[in-house]
Scaffold this motif. Structure first.
Motif, PDB file in Angstrom:
ATOM      1  N   ARG A 110      54.542  53.275  49.623  1.00 52.68           N
ATOM      2  CA  ARG A 110      55.256  53.248  48.787  1.00 52.68           C
ATOM      3  C   ARG A 110      53.881  52.220  47.870  1.00 52.68           C
ATOM      4  O   ARG A 110      53.302  51.786  48.780  1.00 52.68           O
ATOM      5  CB  ARG A 110      56.853  52.243  48.561  1.00 52.68           C
ATOM      6  N   ALA A 111      53.722  52.379  47.021  1.00 54.13           N
ATOM      7  CA  ALA A 111      52.675  52.651  45.776  1.00 54.13           C
ATOM      8  C   ALA A 111      52.836  51.621  44.772  1.00 54.13           C
ATOM      9  O   ALA A 111      53.804  51.324  43.654  1.00 54.13           O
ATOM     10  CB  ALA A 111      51.508  53.556  45.260  1.00 54.13           C
ATOM     11  N   VAL A 112      52.188  50.748  44.584  1.00 48.24           N
ATOM     12  CA  VAL A 112      51.988  49.657  43.553  1.00 48.24           C
ATOM     13  C   VAL A 112      50.337  49.706  42.581  1.00 48.24           C
ATOM     14  O   VAL A 112      49.407  49.368  43.823  1.00 48.24           O
ATOM     15  CB  VAL A 112      52.382  48.093  43.529  1.00 48.24           C
ATOM     16  N   GLU A 113      50.616  49.787  41.278  1.00 52.50           N
ATOM     17  CA  GLU A 113      48.880  49.994  41.433  1.00 52.50           C
ATOM     18  C   GLU A 113      48.804  48.706  40.250  1.00 52.50           C
ATOM     19  O   GLU A 113      48.900  48.325  39.044  1.00 52.50           O
ATOM     20  CB  GLU A 113      48.894  51.110  40.500  1.00 52.50           C
ATOM     21  N   VAL A 114      47.629  47.902  40.078  1.00 55.41           N
ATOM     22  CA  VAL A 114      47.034  46.422  39.269  1.00 55.41           C
ATOM     23  C   VAL A 114      46.363  47.519  38.457  1.00 55.41           C
ATOM     24  O   VAL A 114      44.986  47.778  38.465  1.00 55.41           O
ATOM     25  CB  VAL A 114      46.561  45.761  40.772  1.00 55.41           C
ATOM     26  N   TRP A 115      46.197  47.197  36.829  1.00 57.37           N
ATOM     27  CA  TRP A 115      45.570  47.756  35.857  1.00 57.37           C
ATOM     28  C   TRP A 115      45.725  46.314  35.152  1.00 57.37           C
ATOM     29  O   TRP A 115      45.928  45.004  35.034  1.00 57.37           O
ATOM     30  CB  TRP A 115      46.347  48.282  34.739  1.00 57.37           C
ATOM     31  N   TYR A 116      44.171  46.118  34.689  1.00 61.68           N
ATOM     32  CA  TYR A 116      43.525  45.200  33.309  1.00 61.68           C
ATOM     33  C   TYR A 116      44.239  45.003  32.155  1.00 61.68           C
ATOM     34  O   TYR A 116      44.576  45.964  31.780  1.00 61.68           O
ATOM     35  CB  TYR A 116      42.291  44.919  33.258  1.00 61.68           C
ATOM     36  N   HIS A 117      44.656  44.226  31.569  1.00 64.67           N
ATOM     37  CA  HIS A 117      45.737  44.623  30.632  1.00 64.67           C
ATOM     38  C   HIS A 117      44.438  44.579  29.344  1.00 64.67           C
ATOM     39  O   HIS A 117      43.714  44.380  29.379  1.00 64.67           O
ATOM     40  CB  HIS A 117      46.087  42.867  29.879  1.00 64.67           C
ATOM     41  N   LEU A 123      47.708  36.859  34.373  1.00 64.22           N
ATOM     42  CA  LEU A 123      47.400  36.944  33.126  1.00 64.22           C
ATOM     43  C   LEU A 123      46.239  37.262  32.243  1.00 64.22           C
ATOM     44  O   LEU A 123      46.017  38.207  31.471  1.00 64.22           O
ATOM     45  CB  LEU A 123      46.279  35.032  33.071  1.00 64.22           C
ATOM     46  N   ILE A 124      45.624  37.787  33.286  1.00 61.85           N
ATOM     47  CA  ILE A 124      44.728  39.023  33.231  1.00 61.85           C
ATOM     48  C   ILE A 124      44.923  40.706  33.580  1.00 61.85           C
ATOM     49  O   ILE A 124      44.520  41.368  33.288  1.00 61.85           O
ATOM     50  CB  ILE A 124      43.266  38.919  33.301  1.00 61.85           C
ATOM     51  N   GLN A 125      46.211  40.559  34.244  1.00 64.61           N
ATOM     52  CA  GLN A 125      46.022  42.451  34.814  1.00 64.61           C
ATOM     53  C   GLN A 125      47.986  41.549  35.458  1.00 64.61           C
ATOM     54  O   GLN A 125      48.409  41.353  35.172  1.00 64.61           O
ATOM     55  CB  GLN A 125      46.218  41.915  36.235  1.00 64.61           C
ATOM     56  N   HIS A 126      48.615  43.681  35.526  1.00 65.56           N
ATOM     57  CA  HIS A 126      50.038  43.740  35.413  1.00 65.56           C
ATOM     58  C   HIS A 126      49.723  45.042  36.465  1.00 65.56           C
ATOM     59  O   HIS A 126      48.925  45.693  36.560  1.00 65.56           O
ATOM     60  CB  HIS A 126      49.944  43.854  34.588  1.00 65.56           C
ATOM     61  N   LEU A 127      51.091  45.019  36.820  1.00 62.63           N
ATOM     62  CA  LEU A 127      51.484  46.657  37.384  1.00 62.63           C
ATOM     63  C   LEU A 127      51.646  47.476  36.476  1.00 62.63           C
ATOM     64  O   LEU A 127      52.751  46.816  36.307  1.00 62.63           O
ATOM     65  CB  LEU A 127      52.573  46.039  38.334  1.00 62.63           C
ATOM     66  N   ALA A 128      50.576  48.676  36.551  1.00 59.36           N
ATOM     67  CA  ALA A 128      51.062  49.650  36.039  1.00 59.36           C
ATOM     68  C   ALA A 128      52.803  50.070  36.358  1.00 59.36           C
ATOM     69  O   ALA A 128      52.938  50.216  37.394  1.00 59.36           O
ATOM     70  CB  ALA A 128      50.397  50.689  36.296  1.00 59.36           C
TER      71      ALA A 128
END
Length: 502
Positions: free
Chosen positions: A89-96, A150-155
């Protein structure tokens, strides 16, 4: 691979490049320990670097580019597309959008310098977990350990890596202070994250009342950073009484007093510049600067510590006409690493997470600039559970002939360095508040994202320009921004800055 638009015969395509380790990965091992502590499985765990490239190049050209530039063929594997192994199972972190993304900027600049036709680059991180970990638990684990919300989120599925921006038109906002009660003034100060005390904000109100106008938001923000704890050191400059002994100014009567009384000739610059400077040899001097970065490290350990060491390196560069940093040092005080998480106050990060994040932040920033950490110390006590003590220091060398600043009429002010993003806003006024349970959620974006590669380039530029006699005076553009930096550098001289040219 997604086609985003078409123009003529060529389509702009968004390519996805993934890079993963071939063998053992220390980051994966550390993450596996955290999963184990929470009773979660880690079999098959992996961390994948993801790069999105927006380009009109053909797929075969991107494949060649990815193999050449994005991975080490000895220890890494590179591929195009999205990986999804069975049973994972994958989660991906992106910058806002709008947040500083240093690695993407480095990659894009490098490609452009090589005249490779890539329009934009965006970086992300993909984490692969066993599918047996429930989605809800995985999200909670990610929120605690994998990103700063505050600066990133889960895509989310279908999210565009390059969203369209309409831009924002600047509008002058006036702040109405006249007629507000003491309570309302303090509430406004807190709401806006200025952190003035009542005496300060009343003084501002009275000043603008004499001018018969309201202050603008820009003026209020400038005063807030100038009068912040970070910039003016209100606590250190205050009067204290300790066990019957009175100090009119804590800083002047304690830390400064011995140096001024001894008045040694080899002390070339003390308490007047960004770092202290002492004689080393007939022609060379040593600059040394140590500073704390406690509040930022408490809420975002890696970023807080990284920008802490980056800040003192920048202070050394901004000493005299430019000093060259050659080594770093640090002293860290944390809560006991094994302190039970259930006993921590609300909003306080686990001590071991702070410890590991701070150590990595200082190490990574210095290494990427080619500056070693030559010494350090660790101390553990429950007194530091909520607010660690993070001392970062840098030693630099400078020709004795370049120690004095020489600002003259007609000098030109040049601003050089990394671009500014949404991160770091209210960083200095944040230092004037006390940490509370909601501090991570409220102030996480006040921690700036470090950019060591850009600072390495700046370091090389400054030293080369100094040695050619091109620098009369230099200072760092730190948390106080331009209003602080140019004000300090042109003190008693004055200057004109056209912000349209910044």
């Amino acid at each position: 691979m997604l086609t985003s638009s078409a123009s003529g015969l060529l389509s702009v395509v968004i390519y996805r490049i993934e890079v993963s380790k071939k063998g053992a990965d220390p980051q994966v091992e550390g993450l596996a320990r955290l999963l184990s502590e929470e009773g979660l499985p880690s079999k098959g765990l992996s961390i994948i670097r993801v790069y999105f490239l927006k380009s009109k190049l053909e797929k075969k050209e991107i494949e060649a580019l990815a193999a050449e530039l994005f991975a080490d063929p000895v220890s890494e594997v590179v591929s195009l597309g999205r990986s999804q192994p069975p049973g994972m199972r994958a989660v991906e972190v992106w910058y806002h959008p709008g947040v500083t993304d240093p690695e993407s900027n480095w990659v894009l600049n490098h490609l452009r310098n090589r005249q490779i036709a890539v329009d934009d680059v965006r970086r992300a991180t993909r984490f692969m977990f066993p599918a047996s970990v429930p989605r809800a638990k995985l999200v909670r684990f990610a929120e605690r350990h994998l990103f700063n919300p505050l600066i990133q989120h889960l895509a989310v599925r279908g999210e565009e890596p390059f969203p369209r921006h309409r831009g924002t038109r600047f509008k002058i906002e006036e702040i109405e202070l006249a007629g507000l009660s003491d309570k309302e003034l303090l509430e406004l100060s807190t709401k806006r994250d200025w952190h003035f005390d009542l005496t300060e904000i009343k003084a501002i109100r009275n000043h603008f009342a004499k001018l018969e106008r309201d202050p603008t938001l820009t003026e209020m923000e400038t005063l807030a950073q100038t009068w912040s704890e970070h910039c003016v050191h209100k606590t250190f400059n205050a009067a204290f009484e300790v066990e019957g002994e009175k100090f009119g100014n804590l800083l002047a009567d304690t830390i400064m007093k011995p140096s001024r009384e001894l008045d040694r000739p080899w002390c070339l610059s003390l308490f007047t510049d960004n770092a202290g400077v002492v004689e080393f040899s007939a022609d060379v001097a040593v600059a040394f600067k140590v500073e704390t970065h406690n509040h930022p490290s408490a809420i975002e350990p890696y970023g807080g510590a990284a920008t802490g060491i980056g800040g003192v390196i920048r202070d050394a560069l901004g000493t005299g006409q430019g000093a060259d940093p050659i080594l770093n040092t640090d002293v860290f005080c944390f809560g006991p690493p094994g302190f039970p998480s259930r006993k921590l106050p609300k909003g306080v990060l686990p001590p071991r997470r702070i410890l590991e994040g701070v150590v990595r932040g200082v190490r990574d920033y210095g290494n990427r600039m080619g500056i070693p950490t030559a010494s350090g110390a660790l101390y553990f006590d429950e007194l530091y559970l909520a607010n660690p003590l993070v001392y970062c220091g840098t030693l630099a060398i400078i020709p004795k002939a370049k120690v004095a600043k020489k600002v003259s009429k007609g000098d030109v002010i040049i601003l050089a360095g990394a671009r500014t993003g949404r991160d770091g806003v209210h960083g200095v006024t944040f230092a004037s508040t006390s940490l509370a349970g909601s501090s991570h959620a409220k102030h996480g974006s006040a921690v700036q994202i470090g950019n060591p590669i850009e600072e390495k380039l700046l370091r090389d530029l400054v030293i080369a320009a100094r040695d050619r006699g091109l620098i009369a005076s230099i200072t760092d553009c730190g948390g106080g921004g331009l209003s602080s930096a140019v004000g300090e550098m042109t003190k008693n001289k004055g200057c004109v800055v056209d912000l349209d040219h910044v």
